[in-house]
Motif scaffolding. Sequence first.
Motif, PDB file in Angstrom:
ATOM      1  N   ARG A  54       9.367   9.378 -38.572  1.00 65.51           N
ATOM      2  CA  ARG A  54       9.065   9.617 -39.430  1.00 65.51           C
ATOM      3  C   ARG A  54       9.230  10.733 -40.340  1.00 65.51           C
ATOM      4  O   ARG A  54       9.390  12.158 -39.042  1.00 65.51           O
ATOM      5  CB  ARG A  54       7.592   8.841 -40.765  1.00 65.51           C
ATOM      6  CG  ARG A  54       8.228   7.654 -39.918  1.00 65.51           C
ATOM      7  CD  ARG A  54       6.845   6.662 -41.392  1.00 65.51           C
ATOM      8  NE  ARG A  54       7.412   5.201 -40.905  1.00 65.51           N
ATOM      9  CZ  ARG A  54       5.563   4.477 -41.800  1.00 65.51           C
ATOM     10  NH1 ARG A  54       5.030   4.637 -41.751  1.00 65.51           N
ATOM     11  NH2 ARG A  54       5.975   3.221 -41.877  1.00 65.51           N
ATOM     12  N   ASN A  55       8.273  11.311 -41.119  1.00 65.86           N
ATOM     13  CA  ASN A  55       7.852  12.768 -41.744  1.00 65.86           C
ATOM     14  C   ASN A  55       9.693  14.221 -41.524  1.00 65.86           C
ATOM     15  O   ASN A  55       8.584  14.699 -40.280  1.00 65.86           O
ATOM     16  CB  ASN A  55       6.518  13.579 -40.949  1.00 65.86           C
ATOM     17  CG  ASN A  55       5.708  12.359 -41.478  1.00 65.86           C
ATOM     18  OD1 ASN A  55       5.264  11.390 -43.413  1.00 65.86           O
ATOM     19  ND2 ASN A  55       4.301  11.957 -40.539  1.00 65.86           N
ATOM     20  N   GLU A  59       7.822  12.893 -35.753  1.00 71.29           N
ATOM     21  CA  GLU A  59       7.176  12.108 -35.292  1.00 71.29           C
ATOM     22  C   GLU A  59       7.303  10.845 -34.865  1.00 71.29           C
ATOM     23  O   GLU A  59       8.749   9.685 -35.893  1.00 71.29           O
ATOM     24  CB  GLU A  59       5.871  11.684 -36.183  1.00 71.29           C
ATOM     25  CG  GLU A  59       5.535  12.927 -36.726  1.00 71.29           C
ATOM     26  CD  GLU A  59       3.767  12.735 -38.020  1.00 71.29           C
ATOM     27  OE1 GLU A  59       3.010  13.147 -38.266  1.00 71.29           O
ATOM     28  OE2 GLU A  59       3.984  11.183 -38.309  1.00 71.29           O
ATOM     29  N   TRP A  61       7.351   6.801 -34.273  1.00 68.13           N
ATOM     30  CA  TRP A  61       6.825   5.712 -34.938  1.00 68.13           C
ATOM     31  C   TRP A  61       6.346   4.382 -34.374  1.00 68.13           C
ATOM     32  O   TRP A  61       7.755   4.111 -34.367  1.00 68.13           O
ATOM     33  CB  TRP A  61       6.169   5.254 -36.946  1.00 68.13           C
ATOM     34  CG  TRP A  61       5.459   6.712 -37.358  1.00 68.13           C
ATOM     35  CD1 TRP A  61       5.473   7.392 -37.284  1.00 68.13           C
ATOM     36  CD2 TRP A  61       4.119   6.331 -38.104  1.00 68.13           C
ATOM     37  NE1 TRP A  61       4.762   9.007 -38.373  1.00 68.13           N
ATOM     38  CE2 TRP A  61       3.690   7.836 -38.825  1.00 68.13           C
ATOM     39  CE3 TRP A  61       3.336   5.579 -38.417  1.00 68.13           C
ATOM     40  CZ2 TRP A  61       3.428   7.818 -40.076  1.00 68.13           C
ATOM     41  CZ3 TRP A  61       2.595   5.548 -39.237  1.00 68.13           C
ATOM     42  CH2 TRP A  61       2.274   6.966 -39.848  1.00 68.13           C
ATOM     43  N   ARG A  80       1.326   5.986 -36.098  1.00 66.98           N
ATOM     44  CA  ARG A  80       2.259   7.011 -35.414  1.00 66.98           C
ATOM     45  C   ARG A  80       1.813   7.226 -33.633  1.00 66.98           C
ATOM     46  O   ARG A  80       0.786   6.458 -33.166  1.00 66.98           O
ATOM     47  CB  ARG A  80       1.452   8.002 -35.876  1.00 66.98           C
ATOM     48  CG  ARG A  80       2.390   9.890 -35.731  1.00 66.98           C
ATOM     49  CD  ARG A  80       1.798  10.891 -36.381  1.00 66.98           C
ATOM     50  NE  ARG A  80       0.819  11.690 -36.125  1.00 66.98           N
ATOM     51  CZ  ARG A  80       0.367  11.902 -35.871  1.00 66.98           C
ATOM     52  NH1 ARG A  80       1.408  12.701 -35.006  1.00 66.98           N
ATOM     53  NH2 ARG A  80      -1.198  12.643 -35.574  1.00 66.98           N
TER      54      ARG A  80
END
Length: 168
Positions: A54-55, A59, A61, A80
């Motif tokens: 993600r992000n 990141e 997760w 996370r």
Amino acid sequence: MQREPSIYALQDSEILQLLAALPDTTMGRRYGFAFQLMATYGLKATDLRYLQVRNHDSELWLRQRSVDTDKSDEAFEPCRLEALRVLNREDIPQDWNLVERVVLGERLPPIGTDSEADRQLESYLLDKPVWRIIKNRAAQSGQQAAIDSFRQRYACAARSLRSTDEQH
């Protein structure tokens, strides 16, 4: 009644020895990737099936999943993951580019269903001499080396880091 031995926490040097001893084959690299992820992020074998990035691909997760057990229909919310990188003998963190490798879709070994994952990874290690040495070392200290030993390494590293932070 005899107590089960506690799970042995792999030492970073043992993880590096184990990774170095894996064959340089497609399957050897896939298993190595799984063990790197488990040691760095404190993952259980089943967690490998639920990784997501993600992000902006920065990141790692664990995605939401539900667990069907005899006792409950438990749900796990996404979380996370925090890396605690494995250190070499010079205390240099190993940079295995794990998030980038997940983004690129690097394949993991076949681990089957959630209930089979530990057994699949453990069976791969059983014929590896370095794993037998680690299992013997653990047994001599009254502990048991198992797939969860990668996760136990992470837990011990986190406790050590926290106690170091509290002292400063």
